[in-house]
Scaffold this motif. Sequence first.
Motif, PDB file in Angstrom:
ATOM      1  N   LEU A 120       0.834  -1.190   0.000  1.00 24.73           N
ATOM      2  CA  LEU A 120       0.000   0.000   0.000  1.00 24.73           C
ATOM      3  C   LEU A 120       0.871   1.244   0.000  1.00 24.73           C
ATOM      4  O   LEU A 120       1.932   1.273   0.607  1.00 24.73           O
ATOM      5  CB  LEU A 120      -0.922   0.022   1.230  1.00 24.73           C
ATOM      6  CG  LEU A 120      -1.950  -1.102   1.350  1.00 24.73           C
ATOM      7  CD1 LEU A 120      -2.676  -1.007   2.678  1.00 24.73           C
ATOM      8  CD2 LEU A 120      -2.926  -1.057   0.189  1.00 24.73           C
ATOM      9  N   THR A 160       0.278   3.935   1.520  1.00 20.42           N
ATOM     10  CA  THR A 160       0.255   4.626   2.804  1.00 20.42           C
ATOM     11  C   THR A 160       0.995   3.882   3.911  1.00 20.42           C
ATOM     12  O   THR A 160       1.157   4.431   5.005  1.00 20.42           O
ATOM     13  CB  THR A 160      -1.204   4.856   3.247  1.00 20.42           C
ATOM     14  OG1 THR A 160      -1.926   3.627   3.143  1.00 20.42           O
ATOM     15  CG2 THR A 160      -1.862   5.908   2.377  1.00 20.42           C
ATOM     16  N   THR A 161       1.424   2.655   3.673  1.00 22.61           N
ATOM     17  CA  THR A 161       2.199   1.928   4.683  1.00 22.61           C
ATOM     18  C   THR A 161       3.671   2.268   4.483  1.00 22.61           C
ATOM     19  O   THR A 161       4.414   1.534   3.858  1.00 22.61           O
ATOM     20  CB  THR A 161       1.969   0.414   4.579  1.00 22.61           C
ATOM     21  OG1 THR A 161       2.271  -0.020   3.236  1.00 22.61           O
ATOM     22  CG2 THR A 161       0.537   0.067   4.899  1.00 22.61           C
ATOM     23  N   TYR A 196       6.134   2.984  10.564  1.00 21.27           N
ATOM     24  CA  TYR A 196       4.768   2.458  10.483  1.00 21.27           C
ATOM     25  C   TYR A 196       4.560   1.313  11.469  1.00 21.27           C
ATOM     26  O   TYR A 196       3.506   1.207  12.095  1.00 21.27           O
ATOM     27  CB  TYR A 196       4.482   1.995   9.059  1.00 21.27           C
ATOM     28  CG  TYR A 196       3.074   1.486   8.848  1.00 21.27           C
ATOM     29  CD1 TYR A 196       2.022   2.367   8.633  1.00 21.27           C
ATOM     30  CD2 TYR A 196       2.796   0.118   8.882  1.00 21.27           C
ATOM     31  CE1 TYR A 196       0.730   1.914   8.445  1.00 21.27           C
ATOM     32  CE2 TYR A 196       1.499  -0.351   8.693  1.00 21.27           C
ATOM     33  CZ  TYR A 196       0.468   0.554   8.479  1.00 21.27           C
ATOM     34  OH  TYR A 196      -0.812   0.092   8.305  1.00 21.27           O
ATOM     35  N   LYS A 243      -2.435   3.581  12.712  1.00 23.75           N
ATOM     36  CA  LYS A 243      -2.339   2.945  11.394  1.00 23.75           C
ATOM     37  C   LYS A 243      -3.580   3.247  10.558  1.00 23.75           C
ATOM     38  O   LYS A 243      -3.482   3.396   9.329  1.00 23.75           O
ATOM     39  CB  LYS A 243      -2.151   1.434  11.553  1.00 23.75           C
ATOM     40  CG  LYS A 243      -0.761   1.047  12.045  1.00 23.75           C
ATOM     41  CD  LYS A 243      -0.612  -0.457  12.173  1.00 23.75           C
ATOM     42  CE  LYS A 243       0.806  -0.821  12.625  1.00 23.75           C
ATOM     43  NZ  LYS A 243       0.989  -2.283  12.786  1.00 23.75           N
ATOM     44  N   ASN A 297      -3.509   5.159   6.953  1.00 24.57           N
ATOM     45  CA  ASN A 297      -4.083   4.505   5.769  1.00 24.57           C
ATOM     46  C   ASN A 297      -5.380   5.142   5.297  1.00 24.57           C
ATOM     47  O   ASN A 297      -6.133   4.515   4.546  1.00 24.57           O
ATOM     48  CB  ASN A 297      -4.334   3.026   6.066  1.00 24.57           C
ATOM     49  CG  ASN A 297      -3.067   2.215   6.116  1.00 24.57           C
ATOM     50  OD1 ASN A 297      -2.312   2.164   5.151  1.00 24.57           O
ATOM     51  ND2 ASN A 297      -2.803   1.581   7.247  1.00 24.57           N
ATOM     52  N   ASP A 344      -5.893   5.015   1.466  1.00 21.58           N
ATOM     53  CA  ASP A 344      -6.128   3.673   0.925  1.00 21.58           C
ATOM     54  C   ASP A 344      -7.451   3.092   1.420  1.00 21.58           C
ATOM     55  O   ASP A 344      -8.059   2.261   0.743  1.00 21.58           O
ATOM     56  CB  ASP A 344      -4.970   2.743   1.288  1.00 21.58           C
ATOM     57  CG  ASP A 344      -3.760   2.975   0.385  1.00 21.58           C
ATOM     58  OD1 ASP A 344      -3.966   3.312  -0.789  1.00 21.58           O
ATOM     59  OD2 ASP A 344      -2.614   2.823   0.856  1.00 21.58           O
ATOM     60  N   VAL A 363      -7.126  -0.959   0.750  1.00 22.22           N
ATOM     61  CA  VAL A 363      -6.758  -1.826   1.877  1.00 22.22           C
ATOM     62  C   VAL A 363      -7.273  -3.246   1.668  1.00 22.22           C
ATOM     63  O   VAL A 363      -6.793  -4.188   2.318  1.00 22.22           O
ATOM     64  CB  VAL A 363      -7.288  -1.255   3.204  1.00 22.22           C
ATOM     65  CG1 VAL A 363      -6.565   0.003   3.591  1.00 22.22           C
ATOM     66  CG2 VAL A 363      -8.795  -1.016   3.150  1.00 22.22           C
TER      67      VAL A 363
END
Length: 397
Positions: free
Chosen positions: A306, A308-309, A328, A336, A340, A343, A349
């Motif tokens: 992802l 965003t991770t 992260y 978290k 995220n 996403d 996700v």
Amino acid sequence: MRERGRAIKAVLHEVHSIAGLGLALLLTLIALTGAIMSFEDEIVDHLNAGIMQVAPRSAPALMPDELIARLRAGQDFGKVSAVTLSSDPAGAVRVRFGRDEQGGRPASLYVDPYDARVLGSPRGEEFFATVRRLHRWLLIPGDAKGWGRQITGVAALGLIVMLVSGLVLRWPRRAGSVKMWLKPNLGLSGRGLHRSLHAVIGTWVLPVYLVMTLTGLWYSFDWYKDGVVWLLSRPEVVAAKMQPKMSAKAPRVAAASEPAVPIGFDRAWATFRREEGDRFARALLTLPAGPGTAIRIRSWGKDSTLDTTRDEFRVDAVTGQLVSAERYADKTFGEKIIANVLDIHRGAVLGWPGKLAFMIAAALMPLFSVTGILLYLSRRKLRRPAQPPLGRLVPGE
């Protein structure tokens, strides 16, 4: 009691109709642009596969500042604002530029990391950038600082009102019947068919729309964003995120009379490599937008699926000192979720099936706009008193 329930439903019906009529076009625009961006990464990667990779060589890759110097020696592309570097010897370097005096931003470039040869500008970048600005800010001047983000936020709030009121209005007498909830009656025609499609398919996508709106509000209202951070983050994280907002103006005033000192990427890049080694897949180094010497580095691990991770570091470009490191893996569950948000907003996700489901749900928004308007018009027609035939009128009528 029954009369009271009917009165409440009548009020909800009016609220649902007024909100729908007022926001139909705007919500359709926002939803369709969101659907277009659902598989942006995959499309852009496919279009630019030929310029994102180079032949690996035994010679070491250029340091970022040397690469930029060679790039500028060939042609003045403008002020560099960020570079994306890869741990893969075959990965090209992506160079992004800042806005010029007219507010325009030159297209980014893919560059050979070994000799700074320009490989080309990514196709599709400008198109998706325009779609994104339309989706988030309606192309209103000022982008995130203009009125566009508040308007889209109001539209999201309106959609939440319609979702809740619509769910109450269509609550069937046999609430435990899956068929009543999820099966449209395609044997109907006219108003009955419109109502069935509007209500049943609306039930299908209601959870998706709720996720979209609740996460979309993050980008529209600071009070909403601050509230989510306060709710889901640890107290020390909340304090750290609030601190820059309170002190943001002080450094600018103090440094206003001092000439800007050009800073480079090399020291920050060396510090990052010393900290991370080869555990990262790619890293985005961004120069500070205003006064200051802290370079922000966002890095994605080799097992990251992802966008965003990611881990985030801040390194002083002058001294090479690591200012902060936000990993992260060290975040709490709530933090978290915050990381995220994007996403979650687009369904990523859940992998590509989630992105596909969210894209289809967004693409269905015109159906609700059209059927909602048709239902409103047919309801007005039913309410209109019938006119007696002219042939039956008597004198004085």
